[in-house]
Design an enzyme around this catalytic site. Structure first.
Site, PDB file in Angstrom:
ATOM      1  N   TYR A 174       0.822  -1.193   0.000  1.00 21.89           N
ATOM      2  CA  TYR A 174       0.000   0.000   0.000  1.00 21.89           C
ATOM      3  C   TYR A 174       0.861   1.249   0.000  1.00 21.89           C
ATOM      4  O   TYR A 174       1.968   1.257   0.512  1.00 21.89           O
ATOM      5  CB  TYR A 174      -0.914   0.027   1.231  1.00 21.89           C
ATOM      6  CG  TYR A 174      -1.942  -1.056   1.197  1.00 21.89           C
ATOM      7  CD1 TYR A 174      -3.046  -0.959   0.367  1.00 21.89           C
ATOM      8  CD2 TYR A 174      -1.790  -2.191   1.975  1.00 21.89           C
ATOM      9  CE1 TYR A 174      -3.988  -1.968   0.319  1.00 21.89           C
ATOM     10  CE2 TYR A 174      -2.732  -3.209   1.932  1.00 21.89           C
ATOM     11  CZ  TYR A 174      -3.833  -3.082   1.103  1.00 21.89           C
ATOM     12  OH  TYR A 174      -4.749  -4.075   1.046  1.00 21.89           O
ATOM     13  N   HIS A 175       0.316   2.298  -0.580  1.00 26.26           N
ATOM     14  CA  HIS A 175       0.979   3.585  -0.522  1.00 26.26           C
ATOM     15  C   HIS A 175       0.782   4.143   0.885  1.00 26.26           C
ATOM     16  O   HIS A 175      -0.321   4.088   1.411  1.00 26.26           O
ATOM     17  CB  HIS A 175       0.377   4.546  -1.539  1.00 26.26           C
ATOM     18  CG  HIS A 175       0.426   4.045  -2.934  1.00 26.26           C
ATOM     19  ND1 HIS A 175       1.596   3.951  -3.645  1.00 26.26           N
ATOM     20  CD2 HIS A 175      -0.544   3.586  -3.748  1.00 26.26           C
ATOM     21  CE1 HIS A 175       1.343   3.470  -4.838  1.00 26.26           C
ATOM     22  NE2 HIS A 175       0.045   3.237  -4.926  1.00 26.26           N
ATOM     23  N   PRO A 176       1.819   4.671   1.489  1.00 25.87           N
ATOM     24  CA  PRO A 176       1.626   5.249   2.816  1.00 25.87           C
ATOM     25  C   PRO A 176       0.565   6.356   2.774  1.00 25.87           C
ATOM     26  O   PRO A 176       0.562   7.179   1.868  1.00 25.87           O
ATOM     27  CB  PRO A 176       2.999   5.825   3.163  1.00 25.87           C
ATOM     28  CG  PRO A 176       3.951   5.046   2.328  1.00 25.87           C
ATOM     29  CD  PRO A 176       3.199   4.735   1.057  1.00 25.87           C
ATOM     30  N   SER A 177      -0.313   6.327   3.718  1.00 24.09           N
ATOM     31  CA  SER A 177      -1.345   7.359   3.799  1.00 24.09           C
ATOM     32  C   SER A 177      -1.814   7.467   5.241  1.00 24.09           C
ATOM     33  O   SER A 177      -1.506   6.613   6.073  1.00 24.09           O
ATOM     34  CB  SER A 177      -2.521   7.036   2.877  1.00 24.09           C
ATOM     35  OG  SER A 177      -3.149   5.849   3.281  1.00 24.09           O
TER      36      SER A 177
END
Length: 158
Positions: free
Chosen positions: A80-83
């Protein structure tokens, strides 16, 4: 956990997401790996299953917790993209301004208050465009636009 790599502001920081900081996290991944291997080893999968690619049986004894844990730590990563690390309302305000700082904004997926159930690209672009307008002082006026309403929308596809 983010720490400085040096006093050079252009040098990338050290980012440690602390995966497996909690022993229970590692245990759950280990148990999941073993269950996956057990399922794949069922007779019903014989026609589909080839040689096990990872973890290599010659290098990792699947029954040895320490070896499995080491393999997990060495080979896993986030897909996952960091968010959500600078959540709006907690770290930044509705304008992307960092609370307690002067003239510092965050305008990326990290300001999402919670993880979306889909890809981050479209909502991140929308937030960036909205905050760019805010930075430039552009105010969008509401318009009365026509839109489609599906017949039986309340009960169809349910």
């Amino acid at each position: 956990e983010i720490t400085l790599n040096s006093s050079d502001p252009f040098e990338a920081p050290i980012i440690n997401p602390n995966y497996y900081k909690e022993e229970d996290d590692l245990r759950r991944i280990r148990d999941g790996l073993r269950l996956t291997l057990e399922i794949i080893d069922q007779k019903a999968f014989d026609v589909y299953r080839g040689d096990l690619l990872e973890p290599k049986p010659s290098k990792v004894d699947i029954n040895n917790d320490e070896q499995v844990d080491e393999w997990i730590k060495d080979s896993s990563h986030s897909a996952y993209h960091p968010s959500c690390t600078c959540a709006m309302g907690q770290v930044v305000d509705e304008h992307g301004l960092v609370k307690g700082a002067s003239n510092l904004r965050v305008v990326d997926a990290s300001i999402m208050p919670s993880l979306t159930s889909g890809n981050l690209n479209a909502p991140t672009i929308m937030m960036a465009e909205k905050l760019a307008d805010d930075i430039l002082g552009k105010k969008l006026e509401p318009i009365d636009a026509e839109y489609y309403v599906a017949e039986n929308w309340e009960t169809s596809q349910r």
